[in-house]
Structure formats: C-alpha cells, structure tokens
Write an enzyme that holds these catalytic residues in place. Structure first.
Site, PDB file in Angstrom:
ATOM      1  N   LYS A   1     -30.271  18.898  26.640  1.00 54.46           N
ATOM      2  CA  LYS A   1     -31.135  17.866  27.230  1.00 54.46           C
ATOM      3  C   LYS A   1     -31.775  17.012  26.119  1.00 54.46           C
ATOM      4  O   LYS A   1     -31.686  15.781  26.144  1.00 54.46           O
ATOM      5  CB  LYS A   1     -32.216  18.514  28.103  1.00 54.46           C
ATOM      6  CG  LYS A   1     -33.181  17.522  28.715  1.00 54.46           C
ATOM      7  CD  LYS A   1     -33.960  18.137  29.851  1.00 54.46           C
ATOM      8  CE  LYS A   1     -35.171  18.899  29.436  1.00 54.46           C
ATOM      9  NZ  LYS A   1     -36.354  18.090  29.121  1.00 54.46           N
TER      10      LYS A   1
ATOM     11  N   ASP B   1     -32.723  16.893  33.552  1.00 55.12           N
ATOM     12  CA  ASP B   1     -34.073  17.466  33.597  1.00 55.12           C
ATOM     13  C   ASP B   1     -34.343  17.900  35.039  1.00 55.12           C
ATOM     14  O   ASP B   1     -33.453  17.895  35.890  1.00 55.12           O
ATOM     15  CB  ASP B   1     -35.117  16.463  33.072  1.00 55.12           C
ATOM     16  CG  ASP B   1     -35.432  15.390  34.101  1.00 55.12           C
ATOM     17  OD1 ASP B   1     -34.622  15.190  35.039  1.00 55.12           O
ATOM     18  OD2 ASP B   1     -36.497  14.759  34.005  1.00 55.12           O
TER      19      ASP B   1
END
Ligand code: SF4
Length: 235
Positions: A128, A147
């Site tokens: 991420k 996310d």
C-alpha cells in the site's frame, strides 16, 4: 433484472465506474502534504490507522525539525516518537521511519528507491505504502493501492470477493488500465469518504448505484430497518 446485468462484463462495469469517478472527482489527488519522496514515504507510513488530516497536522513540525532521510536516520528516537505521537502506534511508526531512512541513506544513496521490490525492503513499507510513493512521487503505476475504503467499495461494487488486500489488488489490476491504477484508488477513497461510508452508505444518492451489486441489498435492508427500528444493518 439484476442491478448490474445490463453491463456485459465486470471489466466493462469497472471501466464505466472509472469514467464516473473521474467525472465526480476531477481534481482528486493524494491528500497528504509533502515536498519530497522521503517526506511522502514518511507521511504514508504515518497514515496507517490514522486520517490524512491528522497526519497533515503532524508533518509540518516533523519535517521542520527532520526534513530529509539523513536527519530522520540520525534523529533522537524519543523526540521522533513525540513528534508523531498523535498519529497512533507512534513507537512502531517512529522506529520504522528511522530504520527506513537509515536503509535509504546506507543502501540507496539517500534516495527513495523507484522499484517496488526495493521499496518493500524498507521497514514499515508494504505494498500500500509502496504503491502510493511510486505513483505520487515518481508517476509510476506499479499497482493499485488498497486501503480500507478501496477494499470496502471494491467489495460492495462486486468487483472482488476477496478480503486480503493483495488478492483485491490482483482482481483490480485485471479489471483496470494500468494508467488508471492509482487514480482509481484516489477517487474511490473520495467516494468512500463522501458517499459510500462504512456504516451508512448513501445508495439513494450514489451515482454508481446502477453499477453496484450491493445497492439493491442495502436498499432492502434499509427498508426493513425503517419498518423494524431495532434491527441492525448487515453491512
Ligand atoms: S450504491 Fe451504495 S453500496 Fe454501492 S457504491 Fe454507492 S453507496 Fe456504495
């Protein structure tokens, strides 16, 4: 007829969602404040389990005191912890920021690496964070940032059945053009904050409703709740 049946494939539906997200959020961009790739890396590490707004309150003092990788690598750890305390998990975040900056200084010539494999070697950096840094610091679409918003919306929209970010990312990579990987995430995050909230998705005003496989189910649940006020929603 099912809500999404008129779209001949999941891919076609994803591309239409992308078009609408671009129209809805034309100026969407990374909401973290930073001046350099190192600062973006640090801000992204701090954003774990924390809002971007909170991170943006913390980083002016942090980057005023420690603006680059060498200064962060040599910072007094307790001072660093105090500066990032309000972002939560501050001991771990401070330790990772310092260790990542030491590796950047000692092994990457003081520059944030531009390859996914190298970024993933940095302490505290998972896909991420690496995706955000590559996309916004270097303009490289190496993957799709997943996310909590991207996960929730991709599931509700019926684009993935997975729960693990790595598997969700693989599904989205198959559905979207590479040039749009990061802007998909940014705009989905905007939509998650504004309309498709975790607890109260506003399907009745959502401009993706005719493309969303969850919309009929959520509407049905809301209508049941309005008839039985003590019932809790199942999403
Ligand atoms: S229709 Fe409802 S569940 Fe689907 S994306 Fe919109 S707000 Fe979220």
């Amino acid at each position: 007829m099912s809500n999404t049946r008129k779209w001949s494939s999941k891919k076609q539906r994803s591309l239409e969602i992308l078009v609408r997200l671009k129209r809805l959020y034309p100026d969407a961009t990374c909401s973290l404040n930073y001046s350099t790739p190192v600062q973006l890396l640090v801000a992204t590490i701090l954003s774990a389990q924390c809002t971007d707004e909170r991170v943006n309150l913390v980083t002016p003092a942090l980057f005023g005191r420690f603006p680059d990788a060498p200064s962060l690598a040599n910072a007094d750890l307790s001072e660093l912890e105090n500066l990032v305390r309000s972002t939560g998990f501050y001991r771990n975040k401070a330790k990772n920021i310092q260790a990542a900056c030491r590796m950047i200084v000692n092994e990457f010539g003081g520059e944030v690496p531009k390859q996914m494999e190298q970024l993933l070697l940095l302490p505290g950096v998972a896909r991420k964070t690496a995706n955000v840094v590559l996309a916004h610091a270097f303009g490289i679409n190496a993957g799709v940032t997943v996310d909590t918003h991207v996960k929730r919306l991709s599931q509700r929209l019926g684009l993935t059945e997975h729960t693990e970010p790595i598997h969700i990312e693989r599904d989205l990579i198959r559905l979207l053009p590479q040039a749009d990987w990061e802007n998909w995430s940014i705009r989905l995050i905007y939509h998650g904050r504004a309309v498709c909230k975790a607890r109260n998705p506003a399907c009745e005003i959502c401009e993706l409703a005719d493309l969303c496989s969850s919309a009929p189910v959520i509407r049905e649940q809301l209508s049941l709740i309005s008839k039985q006020p003590n019932q809790k929603p199942n999403y």
